[in-house]
Structures are given as C-alpha cells and as structure tokens.
Design an enzyme around this catalytic site. Structure first.
Site, PDB file in Angstrom:
ATOM      1  N   HIS A  39       0.773  -1.259  -0.244  1.00  0.00           N
ATOM      2  CA  HIS A  39       0.078  -0.045  -0.101  1.00  0.00           C
ATOM      3  C   HIS A  39       0.970   1.327  -0.084  1.00  0.00           C
ATOM      4  CE1 HIS A  39      -2.704  -3.000   2.222  1.00  0.00           C
ATOM      5  NE2 HIS A  39      -3.622  -2.410   1.244  1.00  0.00           N
ATOM      6  N   GLY A 149      -2.590  -1.975  -7.380  1.00  0.00           N
ATOM      7  CA  GLY A 149      -1.518  -2.949  -7.483  1.00  0.00           C
ATOM      8  C   GLY A 149      -1.702  -3.968  -8.284  1.00  0.00           C
ATOM      9  N   ARG A 150      -0.686  -4.635  -9.274  1.00  0.00           N
ATOM     10  CA  ARG A 150      -0.570  -5.861  -9.948  1.00  0.00           C
ATOM     11  C   ARG A 150      -0.873  -7.077  -9.146  1.00  0.00           C
ATOM     12  NH1 ARG A 150       1.267  -5.053 -15.230  1.00  0.00           N
ATOM     13  NH2 ARG A 150       2.104  -6.994 -15.276  1.00  0.00           N
ATOM     14  N   ASP A 152      -3.385  -7.456  -7.297  1.00  0.00           N
ATOM     15  CA  ASP A 152      -4.658  -8.108  -7.596  1.00  0.00           C
ATOM     16  C   ASP A 152      -4.903  -7.659  -9.075  1.00  0.00           C
ATOM     17  OD1 ASP A 152      -5.963  -8.223  -4.746  1.00  0.00           O
ATOM     18  OD2 ASP A 152      -4.669  -6.814  -4.785  1.00  0.00           O
TER      19      ASP A 152
END
Ligand code: AMP
Length: 293
Positions: A39, A149-150, A152
């Site tokens: 994060h 983010g990649r 997910d």
C-alpha cells in the site's frame, strides 16, 4: 504527523474538490486498510505523480461472500492513519458501512467477461462488490489518477475496463507487486499466517520464480510453463484453488507460444484458513526472489 480524516462521504467529496480547486492534481489510493509496504508503494507513486494524495480505508462488505473473513479482517486504524501521514497523504476517507451503502440502494455495477475466471469463478459476486465500491469512491474523490496494485491483477483489469466503459475522468496507474524479503507478496492477510504456514506459503512465489526461470531459458510452450509452476505447487501442502496461464490483457485461455507481456500465471491457494493470491506476467514482472524449498 497527522492527517485529515473524513468519515462522511459528502465531506470527503467537498475536501477533494477543494484540493482540486486549489489547482492541485489529486492522486487517490483506495484500500481496505491493514496497510503494508505494498500500500505504501501505491501511495509513494501517487505522491510522485500528483500534487496531493487522498487514501480511503474501507473494508467493503459487498466484495466478501458469506463465510469469508469480513468480520475478522484486520482493522488497525491508528497504525494505518500513521502510515498515511508518513506517506504524505492529505486526506484519509474512513467511512462506515452505513455511509457507503444507504438503505434502499438498488444499483449494481457489473463487469462481464474479465470476471468469469480466477477469483471471479471462486468468489461469486466479488467483482460486482469491487466494481460498485470503486465506482462510488472514484465518483466521490474525482481524482486525476488512482493507483492500483498488480498484486490484484484481475481486479486491476476489471477497474481499467470499468473506467473506460463508464468514461470516468481518472487515469488508472498500476504498481508492481511488492514482496517481502522471503519472496511472499505483501498482503493484509499475511497477518493471519503462523511462521510454519508462511514457510508453506512460499511455494507460491517459488512456483512463479520457477516458471520465470524456465521462460528465461527459452521455453515458450504454455503447457510446459504451467507444468513448471504446477510441479512446485503440487509438491507442498498448500490447497490450490487455481493455477492458470491466461492472456495478460483479457484473461482468456492462452494456447499460443508465450511472448513477453502476452500471458501470465495466476494462482490462488489456501494456506490453513488463509487465502493467498499471486501472479506473474512473463517478460514484464520481476521474478520473485525466493530460496529453493
Ligand atoms: P487491499 O487493501 O488489499 O484492497 O489493496 C488495496 C490496493 O493495494 C490494491 O490496489 C492492491 O492491488 C494493492 N496491493 C495490495 N498488496 C499489494 C502488493 N503486495 N503489491 C502491490 N500492490 C498491492
């Protein structure tokens, strides 16, 4: 360091609008909290790409199925607010469920096609919940850019589709997967793992690293790449939910030779009671660095 916290949707909308009217480009990072270095990487990118950063922390009930971990999902709010302040966020939106979902709400947001496989198949309704909450959050914040983010990967593609289809005026920025030193992708759910379970979970990045190495050695046959990962995953006590090699753009079955960037491996597995996901796009992503098992 402190950060301004909004709990009301209209207050968040107003404060985001004020930041934009001050001439600041607004970057937005939606999260479910229990913030970790993944994060933080999203927040750093948003800060680099925009003048001001807004973050949301909301454990979204509509993306959990009955029996999943909604009730026990970690909610360390004070730690999370400190992390947001350290990363230079101006605003943090922390609504409760009633604030996001009013009684009588009847609107669905559903992305078809992309949601049929992988987590869409194993978590029915999950992506409808994601699509609905992301549409609401983007509508409230009105950011220039939102960072996802990649980790997910399927969610990222669903959100790209949603933003394009609904003509939302936000640029979607993607962030590579952050991993801990042992190779495991950072995740809020890693908090659930015992030390022994964590060692077992390392089979996931190890499997992806093995397939990456085979690809680097010149293998392009999708069945051989899938088998390289499958052998590693099959050898341990993880309960595999899926391991698939799919096209990287539309997540459809991929049977051709794998060119760089064309396809990826997608995995979900249960380690004890904890569900973990990971992925690797051949020729694009940095292979996980993990000790041999
Ligand atoms: P979550 O709080 O799990 O809903 O995740 C919020 C955002 O952080 C999503 O865009 C995720 O893809 C992203 N994210 C979570 N873990 C990682 C990671 N290890 N690396 C990069 N992005 C991540």
């Amino acid at each position: 360091m402190s950060v301004e916290v909004c709990t009301r949707a209209e207050e968040f909308r107003l404060r985001c609008r004020q930041l934009r009217e001050e001439g600041r480009s607004l970057g937005f990072v939606p999260t479910m909290g229990a913030l970790h270095v993944g994060h933080r990487a999203l927040m750093k990118t948003a800060r680099q790409r925009c003048d001001a950063l807004a973050v949301s922390i909301f454990v979204n009930p509509t993306q959990f199925s009955p029996g999943e971990d909604f009730d026990r999902y970690p909610r360390p709010l004070e730690e999370d607010l400190s992390a947001c302040a350290e990363e230079g966020a101006r605003l943090v939106f922390v609504p409760d469920t009633g604030e996001m979902y009013s009684r009588g709400a009847a609107t669905k947001v559903s992305v078809s096609g992309l949601t049929e496989r992988l987590c869409g198949a194993s978590r029915p309704g999950h992506f409808d919940g994601v699509a609905l909450v992301v549409t609401k959050l983007l509508s409230l914040a009105g950011p220039c850019r939102a960072v996802f983010g990649r980790k997910d990967y399927q969610q990222l593609q669903v959100i790209r589709r949603l933003v394009a289809d609904l003509m939302l005026p936000t640029e979607i920025v993607e962030q590579p997967i952050e991993r801990d030193a042992d190779g495991l992708a950072t995740s809020s759910r890693n908090r659930y793992l015992s030390a022994a379970e964590r060692r077992v979970a390392l089979a996931i990045p190890r499997a992806l690293a093995t397939a990456a190495r085979v690809f680097e050695q010149g293998e392009r046959d999708p069945a051989a790449l899938l088998a390289a990962a499958g052998t590693v995953l099959g050898a341990g006590p993880l309960r595999l939910e899926y391991l698939e090699l799919l096209g990287a753009l539309d997540l459809s079955p991929w049977a051709q030779p794998v060119a760089s960037g064309a396809a990826g491996l997608f995995v979900a597995a249960r380690c004890g009671a904890t569900r973990l996901i990971d992925n690797f796009v051949f020729g694009v992503d940095e292979p996980p660095r993990v000790e041999p098992g």
